[in-house]
Motif scaffolding. Structure first.
Motif, PDB file in Angstrom:
ATOM      1  N   LEU A  73      -8.874   2.319   3.156  1.00 63.38           N
ATOM      2  CA  LEU A  73      -7.894   1.497   3.856  1.00 63.38           C
ATOM      3  C   LEU A  73      -8.093   1.526   5.372  1.00 63.38           C
ATOM      4  O   LEU A  73      -8.023   0.493   6.041  1.00 63.38           O
ATOM      5  CB  LEU A  73      -6.486   1.971   3.507  1.00 63.38           C
ATOM      6  CG  LEU A  73      -6.011   1.732   2.077  1.00 63.38           C
ATOM      7  CD1 LEU A  73      -4.623   2.326   1.876  1.00 63.38           C
ATOM      8  CD2 LEU A  73      -5.996   0.250   1.743  1.00 63.38           C
TER       9      LEU A  73
ATOM     10  N   VAL B 137     -11.935  -0.771  -0.059  1.00 59.99           N
ATOM     11  CA  VAL B 137     -10.921   0.073  -0.704  1.00 59.99           C
ATOM     12  C   VAL B 137     -11.438   0.589  -2.044  1.00 59.99           C
ATOM     13  O   VAL B 137     -11.220   1.753  -2.404  1.00 59.99           O
ATOM     14  CB  VAL B 137      -9.616  -0.715  -0.892  1.00 59.99           C
ATOM     15  CG1 VAL B 137      -8.579   0.147  -1.612  1.00 59.99           C
ATOM     16  CG2 VAL B 137      -9.064  -1.172   0.451  1.00 59.99           C
TER      17      VAL B 137
ATOM     18  N   ILE C 296      -0.528   1.154  -3.218  1.00 56.54           N
ATOM     19  CA  ILE C 296      -1.734   0.479  -2.744  1.00 56.54           C
ATOM     20  C   ILE C 296      -1.649  -1.025  -2.998  1.00 56.54           C
ATOM     21  O   ILE C 296      -1.956  -1.843  -2.115  1.00 56.54           O
ATOM     22  CB  ILE C 296      -2.978   1.065  -3.440  1.00 56.54           C
ATOM     23  CG1 ILE C 296      -3.136   2.542  -3.097  1.00 56.54           C
ATOM     24  CG2 ILE C 296      -4.237   0.301  -3.031  1.00 56.54           C
ATOM     25  CD1 ILE C 296      -4.233   3.221  -3.868  1.00 56.54           C
TER      26      ILE C 296
END
Length: 808
Positions: free
Chosen positions: A664, A307, A260
């Motif tokens: 995302l 996120v 990530i």
């Protein structure tokens, strides 16, 4: 707020840069000083019955604690040497002799029954005195003491398997970085190269000058996001190790945080630099930095929030592994946003004058077209696609939905199961020994179900209770698929048959010191101050339907009353409990993610329908990726090519994918809807707004998604199946979301919904306008996500459907 921050960063660019470098140095120092071993397994949920059974056994039967033992497998190098030969036995005893003298070793057990079917192998069980954590630290030294010139020796069991899981996870992380970063760099070179080419080709540079400016300029600018990504990952890694000294942190948190952190940090840097390159051509460096932070800086702040909403859903789970991954992901995203709003703008402020001079030398003289002027109508892929979707929305929507549903259909036969040794590559000693134990040794394939009968008041072996427990043991032995039961009540009598009830009860209720030593040792391993443990052995695999049914049958009761509390544990019970509790915790987690996302999107778009549609689109793309996950990793397609053993999907994989991807993938939705909202506010024409929004953002969506696919896809090369499945599953989800859902399903749906897309009840619409988050008349769209920033950054080159050509 953000414009003031941009001015502040520009004025204090050198202190900000020095502070950023100091933070990077502190992160590296923290990694070195705080580096510690992370957990390779999940200790489970304290609400689970299987966890309680394990806790009772660990407290009352210290010698039976799982994880503090391992098996040594001996294979004769001479094909003629049999495991039953005295020479083989002597070689085994010589190899084990150093362990028998080691104070850290509680017991070394060998037996004539520990011989393989082909007679060439034997194994021994080594039990260590320390708890699993301390035993793991001593394992390598203890294992090194066992050697033989006549035998090949391999170790397996909890300690060596966990050790190899840790080593594999670290290797997977290094491999992913080695592969993912160059792939991300290649995508960045393509994106920035295209951007600089559109600017420089308008100028008067010769071919050689144009080529040199393009090559060196592209490489220089493309390396900056990689550097920022490395800084963000270093900060995240330091934070993970710091947290590991205060709480349990899973080894997988490193992999997920890398996945990530690198993805979002590189994307955010791409957006900032792209916007700065556009702004610096129009004004001074100070103005460019201020405008970049005011627009794209706000964008990445919102993207980080999006996120964070997704990964914070992991905090609703009672699993130490999931919460540690959630904390690590939130930490690395926050650090990526921090660097994106501080060190990167400061670096651009320092280098801005030089960048501006080079761009202006390469660009043609004369004013640039106004950003809000009428864009030229162009043909091209996205132009044709936008027109096609607007003309035939049903023809686009129905087949695409059908294809996505078919892709997601394997998810209907999803089978959940916990990760075992087969998740390791076969080159590891512990995996090879594990496979040999299952294949070659009779009884090693048995699954053990631990049944604990607990008496809170103590004295489990009184006369009356001993009789009831004897009857209960016979009931357990008579259940379908039970091979045998190991307990103090299953003592062998003449002919191998169990002793009669009266004799067994008389023996077990006699003073313990009067019993034979073998029986005393057996009682110490099965009877505690308050509990009695029954080990129910079944030939079924731990994750099979039959083993699960057997656990459910024992938990349902129906056997003789014991007068105590029955608690069932073991691997099969742990699988059932973990799956059930994850489903239970998913309800509040999903509700929070969906509700928070809905509120954020409403505040940004002023519509009550679009946020709901966005949530459904996310679910659609994630479901399609779930189907691919089951088809590949459970059903075994591509297993030979990808190099893994098919099996049940670890229940944490769908949870992790949902929480991470939901945040995302919302960037792509925000990019589309922001552009469409801007055009609808300007023209009032839904069809034109949807078409133009698709054409303006299609190329940007695919470019930004390519970076994420490169970073996530690199983890598909991992050796650990759980990391491989997460990496490949997330890469597929991003690709499906960007190439299919956002470019086909979303615009077709919005074309059919018409002006309902933009409707909101009066009170809610006034609230949204009062908060100042609506798009103003003629203003550019509010950058509400990381990808949206890239759309704004490309404002100087727009390829859109002309208003006059698409209003029919």
């Amino acid at each position: 707020m953000f414009d003031a921050w941009g001015r502040s960063v520009y004025r204090r660019r050198w202190p900000v840069l020095l502070g950023s470098l100091a933070l990077v140095a502190a992160s590296v120092a923290a990694i070195v000083l705080l580096s510690t071993e992370l957990k390779t397994d999940d200790n489970g949920d304290r609400r689970a019955e299987s966890w309680r059974a394990r806790d009772l056994i660990a407290r009352e039967l210290p010698s039976q604690r799982g994880g503090s033992s391992f098996q040594l497998l001996f294979t004769a190098r001479d094909p003629g040497l049999r495991a039953t030969d005295p020479a083989f036995a002597a070689a085994v005893e010589a190899a084990l002799a150093p362990l028998r003298d080691d104070a850290r070793v509680a017991a070394v057990t060998t037996s004539p029954n520990f011989v393989s079917r082909d007679g060439r192998r034997a194994f021994a069980v080594v039990a260590l005195r320390d708890d699993p954590d301390e035993a793991a630290k001593a394992y390598e030294e203890i294992r090194g003491k066992v050697a033989s010139e006549r035998l090949d020796i391999a170790a397996t069991g909890g300690i060596p398997l966990n050790r190899d899981f840790t080593a594999t996870s670290e290797q997977d992380l290094r491999r992913a970085e080695f592969v993912g970063l160059p792939l991300a760099l290649a995508v960045l070179i393509l994106v920035f190269g295209q951007m600089l080419w559109r600017t420089l080709r308008r100028g008067s540079l010769g071919r050689v000058g144009l080529a040199l400016a393009l090559v060196f300029g592209t490489l220089t600018v493309a390396l900056i996001p990689i550097l920022v990504g490395a800084f963000a990952f270093a900060g995240g890694l330091a934070g993970i190790f710091a947290l590991a000294h205060r709480r349990e942190m899973s080894i997988y948190s490193l992999n997920i945080a890398s996945m990530i952190g690198l993805g979002v940090a590189i994307d955010y840097s791409l957006f900032i630099i792209s916007r700065f390159l556009d702004e610096v051509e129009r004004g001074t460096t100070a103005e460019a930095v201020e405008r970049t932070v005011a627009t794209t800086g706000k964008a990445i702040a919102f993207s980080g929030l999006t996120v964070a909403i997704g990964v914070s859903g992991l905090l609703f789970y009672r699993s130490a592994m999931l919460t540690s991954i959630g904390l690590a992901a939130m930490l690395v995203v926050a650090i990526a946003v921090l660097y994106g709003l501080t060190s990167l703008p400061a670096l651009l402020a320092v280098a801005g004058n030089g960048i501006a001079a080079r761009l202006r030398r390469g660009a043609a003289p004369g004013p640039r077209p106004a950003a809000d002027g009428p864009p030229p109508e162009r043909a091209g892929l996205w132009h044709a696609l936008a027109h096609g979707v607007m003309r035939r929305p049903w023809l686009v929507l129905l087949p695409t939905l059908a294809a996505l549903l078919v892709a997601g259909s394997p998810f209907l036969h999803l089978r959940l199961g916990l990760t075992d040794a087969t998740a390791l590559p076969e080159r590891y000693e512990s995996r090879r020994a594990y496979d040999l134990l299952l294949e070659e040794f009779p009884g090693s394939e048995n699954t053990t179900i631990s049944v604990v009968v607990n008496y809170p008041d103590g004295q489990p072996l009184t006369g009356e209770r001993a009789g009831r427990l004897y009857d209960y043991s016979r009931w357990l032995a008579g259940l379908p698929n039970v091979a045998r039961v190991q307990s103090p009540f299953d003592l062998p009598g003449p002919g191998g048959q169990p002793l009669p009830k009266e004799q067994t009860v008389a023996l077990l209720t006699a003073p313990r010191e009067t019993l034979p030593p073998e029986l005393q040792a057996g009682l110490r391993g099965a009877v505690g101050e308050h509990i009695v443990r029954f080990s129910v052995l079944t030939p079924l695999r731990a994750d099979s339907d039959g083993a699960r049914d057997l656990v459910r049958r024992i938990r349902a009761g129906g056997g003789p009353a014991t007068g105590g509390e029955t608690v069932v544990g073991g691997q099969t019970a742990f699988i059932l409990d973990t799956t059930r509790l994850l489903r239970q915790d998913s309800v509040p987690a999903i509700a929070f993610i969906v509700l928070a996302t809905y509120v954020v999107l409403f505040l940004l778009l002023g519509s009550v329908l679009l946020p709901l549609k966005a949530v459904l689109m996310n679910v659609l793309s994630i479901t399609a990726s779930y189907g691919a996950l089951v088809w590949i990793f459970q059903d075994g397609h591509l297993s030979g090519w990808l190099g893994f053993t098919p099996g049940a999907i670890d229940p944490t994989v769908p949870v992790l994918m949902f929480c991470i991807l939901f945040g995302l993938s919302m960037d792509y939705e925000v990019l589309l809807l922001s552009r469409m909202k801007e055009e609808f506010d300007r023209t009032g024409d839904n069809r034109f707004a949807v078409a133009e929004g698709l054409e303006r953002t299609g190329r940007l969506i695919t470019g930004a998604a390519a970076i994420m696919v490169a970073v996530f896809g690199a983890f598909a090369l991992a050796d650990l199946v759980i990391i491989k499945s997460i990496g490949l599953g997330m890469a597929l989800a991003v690709a499906i979301d960007a190439l299919v859902v956002r470019t086909l399903v979303v615009p077709a749906t919005m074309r059919l919904l018409g002006n309902l897309n933009w409707w909101a009840p009066g009170p809610l619409a006034r609230l949204q306008r009062r908060l100042g988050l609506s798009h103003g008349e003629g203003a550019g769209p509010l950058p509400a996500g990381g990808v949206a920033a890239l759309a704004v950054a490309a404002g100087g080159e727009r390829e859109v459907v002309g208003a006059g050509s698409d209003r029919r």
